[in-house]
Design a protein around this motif. Structure first.
Motif, PDB file in Angstrom:
ATOM      1  N   HIS A  21      35.364  38.835  38.714  1.00  0.00           N
ATOM      2  CA  HIS A  21      34.794  38.972  37.373  1.00  0.00           C
ATOM      3  C   HIS A  21      33.454  38.249  37.326  1.00  0.00           C
ATOM      4  O   HIS A  21      33.284  37.184  37.936  1.00  0.00           O
ATOM      5  CB  HIS A  21      35.720  38.383  36.310  1.00  0.00           C
ATOM      6  CG  HIS A  21      35.161  38.473  34.922  1.00  0.00           C
ATOM      7  ND1 HIS A  21      35.052  39.669  34.244  1.00  0.00           N
ATOM      8  CD2 HIS A  21      34.652  37.510  34.095  1.00  0.00           C
ATOM      9  CE1 HIS A  21      34.517  39.451  33.054  1.00  0.00           C
ATOM     10  NE2 HIS A  21      34.270  38.144  32.942  1.00  0.00           N
ATOM     11  N   THR A  22      32.517  38.831  36.603  1.00  0.00           N
ATOM     12  CA  THR A  22      31.200  38.219  36.439  1.00  0.00           C
ATOM     13  C   THR A  22      31.082  37.634  35.035  1.00  0.00           C
ATOM     14  O   THR A  22      31.176  38.367  34.041  1.00  0.00           O
ATOM     15  CB  THR A  22      30.079  39.247  36.658  1.00  0.00           C
ATOM     16  OG1 THR A  22      30.162  39.755  37.996  1.00  0.00           O
ATOM     17  CG2 THR A  22      28.711  38.592  36.466  1.00  0.00           C
ATOM     18  N   PHE A  23      30.923  36.326  34.966  1.00  0.00           N
ATOM     19  CA  PHE A  23      30.728  35.650  33.689  1.00  0.00           C
ATOM     20  C   PHE A  23      29.231  35.628  33.376  1.00  0.00           C
ATOM     21  O   PHE A  23      28.460  34.955  34.068  1.00  0.00           O
ATOM     22  CB  PHE A  23      31.261  34.211  33.750  1.00  0.00           C
ATOM     23  CG  PHE A  23      32.749  34.112  33.884  1.00  0.00           C
ATOM     24  CD1 PHE A  23      33.560  34.042  32.757  1.00  0.00           C
ATOM     25  CD2 PHE A  23      33.355  34.097  35.141  1.00  0.00           C
ATOM     26  CE1 PHE A  23      34.949  33.955  32.876  1.00  0.00           C
ATOM     27  CE2 PHE A  23      34.732  34.000  35.265  1.00  0.00           C
ATOM     28  CZ  PHE A  23      35.529  33.933  34.142  1.00  0.00           C
ATOM     29  N   PRO A  24      28.803  36.340  32.330  1.00  0.00           N
ATOM     30  CA  PRO A  24      27.376  36.386  32.020  1.00  0.00           C
ATOM     31  C   PRO A  24      26.857  35.089  31.400  1.00  0.00           C
ATOM     32  O   PRO A  24      25.668  34.783  31.507  1.00  0.00           O
ATOM     33  CB  PRO A  24      27.255  37.556  31.032  1.00  0.00           C
ATOM     34  CG  PRO A  24      28.605  37.631  30.388  1.00  0.00           C
ATOM     35  CD  PRO A  24      29.590  37.223  31.444  1.00  0.00           C
ATOM     36  N   ASP A  25      27.737  34.346  30.740  1.00  0.00           N
ATOM     37  CA  ASP A  25      27.316  33.135  30.042  1.00  0.00           C
ATOM     38  C   ASP A  25      28.327  32.018  30.259  1.00  0.00           C
ATOM     39  O   ASP A  25      29.483  32.238  30.619  1.00  0.00           O
ATOM     40  CB  ASP A  25      27.176  33.397  28.530  1.00  0.00           C
ATOM     41  CG  ASP A  25      26.206  34.523  28.219  1.00  0.00           C
ATOM     42  OD1 ASP A  25      25.019  34.389  28.570  1.00  0.00           O
ATOM     43  OD2 ASP A  25      26.649  35.537  27.654  1.00  0.00           O
ATOM     44  N   ASN A  26      27.847  30.789  29.996  1.00  0.00           N
ATOM     45  CA  ASN A  26      28.746  29.637  30.010  1.00  0.00           C
ATOM     46  C   ASN A  26      29.651  29.677  28.784  1.00  0.00           C
ATOM     47  O   ASN A  26      29.339  30.329  27.787  1.00  0.00           O
ATOM     48  CB  ASN A  26      27.950  28.331  30.018  1.00  0.00           C
ATOM     49  CG  ASN A  26      27.110  28.169  31.270  1.00  0.00           C
ATOM     50  OD1 ASN A  26      27.377  28.793  32.289  1.00  0.00           O
ATOM     51  ND2 ASN A  26      26.088  27.335  31.198  1.00  0.00           N
ATOM     52  N   GLY A  27      30.763  28.963  28.837  1.00  0.00           N
ATOM     53  CA  GLY A  27      31.653  28.914  27.687  1.00  0.00           C
ATOM     54  C   GLY A  27      33.027  28.430  28.066  1.00  0.00           C
ATOM     55  O   GLY A  27      33.273  27.994  29.196  1.00  0.00           O
ATOM     56  N   LYS A  28      33.956  28.509  27.103  1.00  0.00           N
ATOM     57  CA  LYS A  28      35.345  28.104  27.316  1.00  0.00           C
ATOM     58  C   LYS A  28      36.239  29.340  27.266  1.00  0.00           C
ATOM     59  O   LYS A  28      36.051  30.215  26.415  1.00  0.00           O
ATOM     60  CB  LYS A  28      35.779  27.091  26.247  1.00  0.00           C
ATOM     61  CG  LYS A  28      35.045  25.759  26.339  1.00  0.00           C
ATOM     62  CD  LYS A  28      35.566  24.778  25.299  1.00  0.00           C
ATOM     63  CE  LYS A  28      34.873  23.433  25.420  1.00  0.00           C
ATOM     64  NZ  LYS A  28      35.387  22.450  24.425  1.00  0.00           N
ATOM     65  N   PHE A  29      37.220  29.371  28.166  1.00  0.00           N
ATOM     66  CA  PHE A  29      38.073  30.543  28.307  1.00  0.00           C
ATOM     67  C   PHE A  29      39.517  30.108  28.574  1.00  0.00           C
ATOM     68  O   PHE A  29      39.791  28.942  28.866  1.00  0.00           O
ATOM     69  CB  PHE A  29      37.577  31.435  29.445  1.00  0.00           C
ATOM     70  CG  PHE A  29      36.140  31.840  29.315  1.00  0.00           C
ATOM     71  CD1 PHE A  29      35.796  32.994  28.646  1.00  0.00           C
ATOM     72  CD2 PHE A  29      35.129  31.046  29.850  1.00  0.00           C
ATOM     73  CE1 PHE A  29      34.465  33.375  28.505  1.00  0.00           C
ATOM     74  CE2 PHE A  29      33.790  31.411  29.715  1.00  0.00           C
ATOM     75  CZ  PHE A  29      33.458  32.573  29.039  1.00  0.00           C
TER      76      PHE A  29
END
Length: 206
Positions: A135-143
């Protein structure tokens, strides 16, 4: 002796709960990344081939393409249907031990999951015992990662593991610093308690 034994037990418990499974179902056991799901364990490896060769267990260093490999050592898992979902953590879920946890009702609700799902692998069996997920995460964040397995008897086991993408180093250091400070504080408290109780236990009989 009782105080020393209690201190050793508490030390082992704190270390296992913090560094062993600090991010829900994913953690370290015998220096290997594992995913705990029901009574079984799967070896877990994550890496970002386009940016670094280093492997990780929980938080992802930067946004971008991420590869996750699950190795099912327990053969019974190879006969189960396995489903993977990654959702955004909007901070609306209840927290257990400081970590967000979805309730059974939320896990069963498409109305809750679908709007925040960013990646989904439908349920299927993996007879080879290995699952590769990209999977490609386009942005930083919490998941929150959610892995579900269902056996031939209809029993379902779910493992949830919150993680961050692009988490600042300072935040990680602060977290580990607090855990270490808490550990030393607890050990010192037990040592001091044992020291204050010592004079009473050494009274001579009349």
């Amino acid at each position: 002796m009782i105080t020393r034994g209690l201190t050793a037990w508490l030390l082992a418990t704190v270390l296992f709960s913090s560094s062993g499974y600090g991010h829900g179902g994913v953690g370290m056991v015998d220096n290997r990344c594992v995913l705990r799901i029901g009574p079984d364990l799967m070896f877990f490896t994550g890496y970002q081939p386009q940016s670094t060769r280093e492997e990780f267990c929980d938080d992802i260093p930067t946004a971008g393409q991420t590869v996750v490999v699950l190795d099912m050592q327990d053969t019974e898992l190879r006969d189960m249907l396995m489903e993977i979902r990654i959702i955004k953590d909007l901070g609306t879920h209840r927290r257990t031990n400081g970590l967000p946890v979805l309730t059974d009702a939320e896990l069963a609700s498409p109305e809750v999951l679908d709007p925040v799902t960013i990646a989904y692998v439908p349920a299927k069996k993996y007879p080879s015992g290995t699952l590769n997920f990209v999977h490609t995460f386009p942005d930083n964040g919490k998941f929150i990662g959610i892995v579900s397995v269902k056996n031939i008897h209809g029993q379902t086991y779910v493992s949830q593991f919150p993680f961050a993408v692009g988490q600042p180093l300072g935040k990680s250091l602060a977290l580990y610093g607090m855990m270490i400070a808490g550990l030393f504080g607890t050990v010192y408290g037990l040592w001091y308690y044992g020291r204050t109780q010592k004079p009473h236990s050494q009274k001579k009989p009349a």
